[in-house]
Design a protein around this motif. Structure first.
Motif, PDB file in Angstrom:
ATOM      1  N   ILE A  98     -45.543  46.813 -53.964  1.00 57.16           N
ATOM      2  CA  ILE A  98     -44.680  47.048 -55.122  1.00 57.16           C
ATOM      3  C   ILE A  98     -44.483  45.760 -55.928  1.00 57.16           C
ATOM      4  O   ILE A  98     -44.520  45.772 -57.166  1.00 57.16           O
ATOM      5  N   GLN A  99     -44.272  44.649 -55.241  1.00 56.40           N
ATOM      6  CA  GLN A  99     -44.100  43.375 -55.938  1.00 56.40           C
ATOM      7  C   GLN A  99     -45.337  43.013 -56.761  1.00 56.40           C
ATOM      8  O   GLN A  99     -45.232  42.541 -57.900  1.00 56.40           O
ATOM      9  N   THR A 100     -46.514  43.227 -56.202  1.00 49.89           N
ATOM     10  CA  THR A 100     -47.752  42.920 -56.915  1.00 49.89           C
ATOM     11  C   THR A 100     -47.903  43.797 -58.152  1.00 49.89           C
ATOM     12  O   THR A 100     -48.252  43.309 -59.234  1.00 49.89           O
ATOM     13  N   LEU A 101     -47.642  45.093 -57.996  1.00 43.68           N
ATOM     14  CA  LEU A 101     -47.727  45.988 -59.148  1.00 43.68           C
ATOM     15  C   LEU A 101     -46.690  45.629 -60.205  1.00 43.68           C
ATOM     16  O   LEU A 101     -46.956  45.731 -61.412  1.00 43.68           O
ATOM     17  N   ASN A 102     -45.523  45.208 -59.759  1.00 45.73           N
ATOM     18  CA  ASN A 102     -44.479  44.811 -60.702  1.00 45.73           C
ATOM     19  C   ASN A 102     -44.941  43.636 -61.562  1.00 45.73           C
ATOM     20  O   ASN A 102     -44.738  43.611 -62.783  1.00 45.73           O
ATOM     21  N   ARG A 103     -45.595  42.645 -60.946  1.00 50.17           N
ATOM     22  CA  ARG A 103     -46.107  41.504 -61.705  1.00 50.17           C
ATOM     23  C   ARG A 103     -47.243  41.930 -62.641  1.00 50.17           C
ATOM     24  O   ARG A 103     -47.353  41.414 -63.758  1.00 50.17           O
ATOM     25  N   LEU A 104     -48.069  42.863 -62.189  1.00 50.70           N
ATOM     26  CA  LEU A 104     -49.139  43.367 -63.048  1.00 50.70           C
ATOM     27  C   LEU A 104     -48.572  44.039 -64.293  1.00 50.70           C
ATOM     28  O   LEU A 104     -49.066  43.836 -65.415  1.00 50.70           O
ATOM     29  N   LEU A 105     -47.524  44.834 -64.111  1.00 46.53           N
ATOM     30  CA  LEU A 105     -46.926  45.532 -65.244  1.00 46.53           C
ATOM     31  C   LEU A 105     -46.261  44.550 -66.204  1.00 46.53           C
ATOM     32  O   LEU A 105     -46.324  44.716 -67.428  1.00 46.53           O
ATOM     33  N   LEU A 106     -45.619  43.526 -65.662  1.00 43.13           N
ATOM     34  CA  LEU A 106     -44.958  42.539 -66.513  1.00 43.13           C
ATOM     35  C   LEU A 106     -45.951  41.778 -67.383  1.00 43.13           C
ATOM     36  O   LEU A 106     -45.617  41.350 -68.495  1.00 43.13           O
ATOM     37  N   ARG A 107     -47.166  41.609 -66.888  1.00 42.35           N
ATOM     38  CA  ARG A 107     -48.169  40.831 -67.611  1.00 42.35           C
ATOM     39  C   ARG A 107     -49.070  41.686 -68.488  1.00 42.35           C
ATOM     40  O   ARG A 107     -50.060  41.186 -69.021  1.00 42.35           O
ATOM     41  N   ARG A 108     -48.766  42.946 -68.639  1.00 39.87           N
ATOM     42  CA  ARG A 108     -49.575  43.782 -69.531  1.00 39.87           C
ATOM     43  C   ARG A 108     -49.592  43.185 -70.926  1.00 39.87           C
ATOM     44  O   ARG A 108     -48.545  42.847 -71.484  1.00 39.87           O
ATOM     45  N   ARG A 109     -50.794  43.082 -71.507  1.00 42.69           N
ATOM     46  CA  ARG A 109     -50.867  42.535 -72.855  1.00 42.69           C
ATOM     47  C   ARG A 109     -50.770  43.620 -73.917  1.00 42.69           C
ATOM     48  O   ARG A 109     -50.624  43.323 -75.093  1.00 42.69           O
ATOM     49  N   SER A 110     -50.878  44.897 -73.492  1.00 37.37           N
ATOM     50  CA  SER A 110     -50.821  45.999 -74.441  1.00 37.37           C
ATOM     51  C   SER A 110     -49.371  46.375 -74.726  1.00 37.37           C
ATOM     52  O   SER A 110     -48.577  46.604 -73.817  1.00 37.37           O
ATOM     53  N   ASP A 134     -34.997  48.014 -51.207  1.00 39.47           N
ATOM     54  CA  ASP A 134     -34.814  46.662 -50.699  1.00 39.47           C
ATOM     55  C   ASP A 134     -35.145  45.622 -51.762  1.00 39.47           C
ATOM     56  O   ASP A 134     -34.521  44.557 -51.832  1.00 39.47           O
ATOM     57  N   LEU A 135     -36.128  45.931 -52.608  1.00 38.39           N
ATOM     58  CA  LEU A 135     -36.539  45.010 -53.669  1.00 38.39           C
ATOM     59  C   LEU A 135     -35.725  45.177 -54.949  1.00 38.39           C
ATOM     60  O   LEU A 135     -35.859  44.389 -55.884  1.00 38.39           O
ATOM     61  N   GLN A 136     -34.883  46.237 -54.994  1.00 36.79           N
ATOM     62  CA  GLN A 136     -34.155  46.584 -56.210  1.00 36.79           C
ATOM     63  C   GLN A 136     -35.123  46.859 -57.362  1.00 36.79           C
ATOM     64  O   GLN A 136     -34.845  46.513 -58.530  1.00 36.79           O
ATOM     65  N   ALA A 137     -36.268  47.460 -57.038  1.00 37.92           N
ATOM     66  CA  ALA A 137     -37.229  47.856 -58.065  1.00 37.92           C
ATOM     67  C   ALA A 137     -36.775  49.158 -58.713  1.00 37.92           C
ATOM     68  O   ALA A 137     -36.038  49.951 -58.105  1.00 37.92           O
ATOM     69  N   GLU A 138     -37.220  49.386 -59.946  1.00 37.38           N
ATOM     70  CA  GLU A 138     -36.834  50.591 -60.684  1.00 37.38           C
ATOM     71  C   GLU A 138     -37.742  51.738 -60.231  1.00 37.38           C
ATOM     72  O   GLU A 138     -38.890  51.862 -60.655  1.00 37.38           O
ATOM     73  N   LEU A 139     -37.210  52.582 -59.336  1.00 44.29           N
ATOM     74  CA  LEU A 139     -37.972  53.702 -58.781  1.00 44.29           C
ATOM     75  C   LEU A 139     -37.432  55.011 -59.324  1.00 44.29           C
ATOM     76  O   LEU A 139     -36.237  55.290 -59.219  1.00 44.29           O
ATOM     77  N   ASN A 140     -38.318  55.815 -59.883  1.00 41.46           N
ATOM     78  CA  ASN A 140     -37.960  57.150 -60.359  1.00 41.46           C
ATOM     79  C   ASN A 140     -38.597  58.162 -59.415  1.00 41.46           C
ATOM     80  O   ASN A 140     -39.807  58.382 -59.451  1.00 41.46           O
ATOM     81  N   ASP A 141     -37.773  58.778 -58.551  1.00 42.15           N
ATOM     82  CA  ASP A 141     -38.293  59.733 -57.573  1.00 42.15           C
ATOM     83  C   ASP A 141     -38.031  61.179 -57.985  1.00 42.15           C
ATOM     84  O   ASP A 141     -38.220  62.103 -57.177  1.00 42.15           O
ATOM     85  N   GLY A 142     -37.581  61.389 -59.231  1.00 43.29           N
ATOM     86  CA  GLY A 142     -37.362  62.744 -59.729  1.00 43.29           C
ATOM     87  C   GLY A 142     -35.959  63.274 -59.524  1.00 43.29           C
ATOM     88  O   GLY A 142     -35.655  64.389 -59.935  1.00 43.29           O
ATOM     89  N   PRO A 174     -40.377  47.331 -65.694  1.00 42.81           N
ATOM     90  CA  PRO A 174     -41.417  48.029 -64.939  1.00 42.81           C
ATOM     91  C   PRO A 174     -40.824  49.156 -64.094  1.00 42.81           C
ATOM     92  O   PRO A 174     -39.829  48.944 -63.382  1.00 42.81           O
ATOM     93  N   THR A 175     -41.409  50.322 -64.191  1.00 44.25           N
ATOM     94  CA  THR A 175     -40.893  51.508 -63.516  1.00 44.25           C
ATOM     95  C   THR A 175     -41.966  52.119 -62.626  1.00 44.25           C
ATOM     96  O   THR A 175     -43.125  52.234 -63.028  1.00 44.25           O
ATOM     97  N   PHE A 176     -41.558  52.537 -61.435  1.00 44.54           N
ATOM     98  CA  PHE A 176     -42.458  53.186 -60.485  1.00 44.54           C
ATOM     99  C   PHE A 176     -42.062  54.652 -60.379  1.00 44.54           C
ATOM    100  O   PHE A 176     -40.980  54.974 -59.879  1.00 44.54           O
TER     101      PHE A 176
END
Length: 396
Positions: A98-110, A134-142, A174-176
């Motif tokens: 999740i942390q890796t994907l979060n950094r990928l989303l933050l660096r999107r150039r589009s 645990d990471l306090q990531a923005e998770l949308n589980d419906g 960034p949202t999952f």
């Protein structure tokens, strides 16, 4: 045509991710080894259900197969809540993912694409939810609501932004989006306002009740493995004399898609299952869509057919399937043998052969994250204080 290989260029992968709608499909292999693989339990349960046998024998055979699935997959979620050593290891794997994907989303150039990733999964465990919390990531589980949480597929697709209190800057977070195609041990069907809904069972009460009921009969049920035949269970179940109603009733209350061909016990779950499959299909038909498949055997007929159809009609779709090893790669390729893909946009990646020292690599979730995605967004290094004082400039 299905492509097979063992390498994927990092620069090419970075460009694909930057400009594509990002999706993952996670199967049982992503949550190994804490959770067991299903093996052939789907065909076993399907054969039991279709058998021409008396009700008592069928109930005995079903209870035996359900008990095997419950012990290997469902009950293991208690380890996650108790934070056992094996559970902590799995949670650490998901947190890094999740942390890796979060950094990928933050660096999107589009600026056109939202900073979102869709995680479709056939797993019913709650590892991703715990890791994201645990990471306090923005998770949308419906789910929406706090005291009476309820699930709806209409809740997916929301864009989350935050405004700076001091400078009034608005930035997207960034949202999952977590779409659990086969339900979850944390789901429970309830009657609210005259309608059957899926509520959130945060304490896994239904799992606890099923475990209590299973404990009463578990010692009298035969062990089940990949070599177990439906005929043997049905024969052993003739005139068994066990009271299995309590366990079977408790098990069937679980809001999960059962590992059988017909899959469903509850109408509300049936409806949401097809709604989630529709969302999966819609995402696959978007222009410039990228789907990474991890720990999924491609034996689920519904999902496999949707992948193949989308690959045929959407030439801009790229599907990259990570096979655990060369044997798994061959088995996955065989699943697509009778369903040719003319656009050549499905690729199976398998680990390289043994190294000179004899060590081998398997493509589990931790290895995939470390080998393919971590290098795309290296962690920023701290700037030395003397560089800042001298007015120098550095880049991470």
């Amino acid at each position: 045509m299905i492509q097979r290989g063992s390498t994927l260029n990092s620069d090419q992968l970075r460009d694909m991710i930057q400009d594509a709608h990002l999706n993952f499909l996670l199967g049982a292999g992503a949550s190994m080894p804490l959770f067991a693989l299903l093996g052939d339990v789907e065909n076993l349960l399907t054969d039991i259900t279709a058998a021409d046998a008396d009700e008592d024998a069928i109930a005995f055979a079903q209870a035996s197969a359900y008990a095997h699935f419950f012990a290997g997959v469902i009950a293991k979620n208690g380890d996650l809540l108790r934070r056992t050593a094996s559970a902590k290891k799995l949670l650490a794997t998901y947190e890094r993912f999740i942390q890796t994907l979060n950094r990928l989303l933050l660096r999107r150039r589009s600026a056109i694409l939202n900073k979102q990733v869709n995680i479709f999964t056939t797993n019913i465990d709650i590892a991703i939810e715990i890791a994201a919390e645990d990471l306090q990531a923005e998770l949308n589980d419906g789910f929406t609501g706090r005291f009476s949480s309820r699930f709806s597929t209409s809740n997916f697709g929301s864009v989350v932004s935050r405004r700076s209190l001091q400078y009034d800057n608005l930035s997207e977070v960034p949202t999952f989006n977590l779409l659990k195609l086969h339900g979850s041990v944390s789901w429970a069907t309830r009657r609210l306002d005259g309608t059957d809904v899926i509520a959130f069972d945060r304490r896994l009460r239904l799992v606890a009740k099923a475990a209590e009921a299973l404990e009463e009969v578990d010692s009298d049920l035969p062990a089940v493995d990949d070599d177990t035949a439906a005929e043997d269970l049905l024969e052993e179940g003739e005139g068994h004399g066990l009271d299995l109603d309590k366990f079977l009733t408790a098990y069937r209350r679980l809001a999960i898609v059962n590992p059988t061909k017909d899959k469903f016990q509850q109408t509300v779950l049936n409806q949401n299952y097809y709604d989630l499959l529709r969302l999966f299909s819609n995402e696959m038909e978007k222009e410039n869509t990228l789907l990474f498949v991890v720990g999924f055997s491609c034996r689920d007929e519904h999902i496999k057919e949707l992948m193949v159809r989308a690959a045929r009609v959407n030439p801009t779709l790229q599907i990259i399937i990570f096979a655990y090893d060369s044997r798994a790669a061959a088995q996955i390729a065989a699943e697509f043998k009778q369903q040719p893909v003319t656009n050549g946009n499905i690729q199976i990646l398998e680990p390289p052969g043994p190294a000179e020292d004899g060590t081998t690599v398997a493509f589990d979730l931790a290895t995939i994250t470390g080998r393919f995605f971590d290098p795309l967004v290296p962690a920023q290094s701290r700037v030395a204080p003397e560089i800042l004082r001298d007015g120098g400039a550095t880049s991470a």
